[in-house]
Each structure stands twice: as C-alpha cells, then as structure tokens.
Write an enzyme that holds these catalytic residues in place. Structure first.
Site, mmCIF file in Angstrom:
data_model
loop_
_atom_site.group_PDB
_atom_site.id
_atom_site.type_symbol
_atom_site.label_atom_id
_atom_site.label_comp_id
_atom_site.label_asym_id
_atom_site.label_seq_id
_atom_site.Cartn_x
_atom_site.Cartn_y
_atom_site.Cartn_z
ATOM 1 C CD GLU A 204 -2.835 -1.143 2.463
ATOM 2 O OE1 GLU A 204 -2.726 -0.198 3.279
ATOM 3 O OE2 GLU A 204 -3.661 -2.047 2.608
ATOM 4 C CG HIS B 132 -6.281 0.244 4.518
ATOM 5 N ND1 HIS B 132 -5.115 -0.450 4.802
ATOM 6 C CD2 HIS B 132 -7.063 0.088 5.612
ATOM 7 C CE1 HIS B 132 -5.193 -0.996 6.000
ATOM 8 N NE2 HIS B 132 -6.373 -0.680 6.508
#
Length: 328
Positions: free
Chosen positions: A276, A295
């Site tokens: 990420e 997220h």
C-alpha cells in the site's frame, strides 16, 4: 504549512508529534488534546504526505509519534529516537515492525473496537456493490446506456466469516437482518457468540469456504494469523463465490489471493493489499469484476471519535508511566 501546537513554551514536557493527518480527523484530535495538558506538548502538521524524508524531518525531535495513515517502515524507525509510537488503528503489525520496536525498547500502542461498525458497514457496502453493481449502473445511465445488469439476491445466500471478533460479529448481525445464512470458522470463539447471533460454527476452514456463497475476512493481524488463509484454502472457493477482505492482506498467504483471482471466476472486493498504496499497474487492477477501495473501511465520523480519544489516551499514559493499549 499550518502547524497546530499546544503548550509550545513548555519545553520541559515531552514532545508529541503528528507528522501527517487526515483532514477530517483534525477537529476530533484537537478536542482530545486537553487530555495532555501539563503532561505533554503537541505539534500536529495539518497536511498529509507519504514522503519519508518529510515525515522523518518533522519527527526529528519527537519523544512520541502519533502514526495516522502512514506505514512506519524500518527506515523511519532507524532514523528517529522516539520511544513511543501511538498508532491510530488496530492492526499495527502491518504498519510497524513490532519485533524491531521491542528490541529497541520502543512502546507501540494501538486502538481497539473503535471501528466495528465502520468496517462492518464498508464490508456490506462492498458486498452490495458486488451483488448489485450500483457503481457500474450509475456510469451506464450517465452515458445514455439503459441496458442495466442482473443482480445477485443476498436473501437466503450463505455467508462464511473468517474472524468472529467485534467486526465479524457486526457483519453477521447485518447479514442476518438481510436474511443471509451465516456461518463462521470456529477458532477460539465462545459457543455463546454463535448461539446469540444464530451463526453456524464450522471447524474446518476449507469446509466453510466451500460451503459459502460469500466469504469475508475479519481476523486481526497477529503472528498467529499471518498467512493463516492459505492457497489451499482458496482452492476451496467455488466459481462465482464472492470474496471480501477488509481486514489485512497479510492474513492471506503471500501471492495466493492474486493467483486465485487471476483465474477470473471469483468476484472480489478488497480494501487491503500486500503493498500500500496500490499502484495503477498492480496486477489486481487489471482483473475484471474486482472492486478495490484504498484502505478506507475504518474512515467514518463515528470511528474518528474513538480513534482520536484512544490515541491521545495512550500518549498520556506513556508520559505518565502508565499502560494503555500497549502492544509492545
């Protein structure tokens, strides 16, 4: 750059630095900083960046660092001298190397049960998107296309939950209200939880997955849960089974989910990833029928109240020599 500071003249107090912040969390944090009066001074930078050098520069003098929205890589830990990291989430293990922190005598704190409803609601939103394709239909209509699409009715379908903590239980309640038949992996869950929520316990994960129309992951990331969902488990997914993960990507054996999804027969919705932020050239982005969100399951007004309060409480406890939400 706008900086919010409390008690800047109190150089005798420990310095707490928040190097980046999500804009919508600024006000709830400011409301809680009163808890640090005469305990610590705060320096909060009112912007958001993932640039490591900027984060390190801002935290150079910090005794305590509030970690909101960025991964605290080893290269950051190695360049700073802070003795406490207060993380604004539950699954801190994927943001800070806990073994390294322990070796260096660094305290790491997290927050708990702040987002049971936030993450559960996002899970259901992803499920609804997979089932009814509202986003796709919206785009169709706005381009003059009236073809529509067939929906997938959730009533009477089987939901298999892996991880029956606070979030998993909340998902189960909502799914039950939709008329879904809910089962869950029977892993260290009290029998009364299954009874109270009308959930069927299943001892074997392969059996749970194979018998479900929808599979949703809700386990916390711990040493004991890292990679607990294996490639073999994912082989049990029947073609057409919907797969949702709003927990942590590391719960799944590295590379196993991508390999399974690349066959193209599993509609999936993911809010968490092995790396990420996800880049546009990531293989996941090119798989048809996959819904991806950045997220954000935890990001709601209600969750921010609990996060900000607990983060500040953990900082206050550290500065006073007490314990609060200590992970290491």
């Amino acid at each position: 750059m706008e900086i919010y500071e409390t008690q800047p003249e109190r150089t005798d107090l420990p310095l707490v630095v928040m190097p980046v912040i999500i804009e919508s969390m600024i006000e709830p944090f400011e409301k809680n900083f009163e808890l640090l009066k005469d305990i610590a001074r705060v320096r909060m930078y009112k912007d958001f960046t993932l640039d490591e050098d900027t984060i390190v520069e801002r935290c150079a003098e910090a005794d305590v660092i509030m970690v909101i929205g960025f991964h605290c890589a080893d290269s950051i830990l190695d360049r700073l001298n802070a003795k406490c990291y207060a993380f604004g989430g539950t699954g801190v293990a994927s943001y800070i190397d806990l073994d390294k922190a322990k070796e260096r005598g660094i305290r790491v704190c997290n927050v708990v049960h702040y987002g049971d409803h936030a993450v559960a609601e996002h899970t259901i939103a992803l499920l609804m998107e997979l089932a009814r394709q509202v986003g796709k239909l919206d785009r169709q209509v706005k381009t003059g296309d009236w073809d529509g699409a067939d929906g997938y009715e959730l009533y009477g379908k089987k939901l298999g939950i892996i991880g029956l903590g606070g979030i998993g239980q909340t998902v189960a309640r909502i799914a039950g209200a939709l008329g879904m038949n809910v089962s869950a992996w029977n892993s260290h869950v009290p029998e009364q939880v299954f009874a109270d929520l009308n959930i069927t316990p299943v001892n074997d994960m392969n059996e749970l997955i194979a018998g479900s129309d929808v599979v949703s992951i809700h386990m916390p990331l711990l040493d004991s849960t890292k990679g607990i969902v294996t490639a073999e488990n994912l082989e049990a997914l029947k073609p057409g089974t919907m797969f949702i993960n709003t927990a942590r990507a590391e719960i799944i054996e590295p590379g196993a989910l991508l390999a399974r999804l690349q066959r193209g027969d599993i509609p999936a919705a993911l809010d968490v990833f092995e790396h990420e932020p996800l880049t546009a050239d990531d293989p996941l982005c090119s798989i048809p029928g996959i819904i991806l969100t950045p997220h954000t399951a935890w990001r709601t007004d209600g969750a921010y109240v609990g996060i900000t309060r607990q983060v500040v409480q953990s900082v206050a406890a550290f500065c006073k020599g007490e314990d609060f939400n200590v992970v290491v």
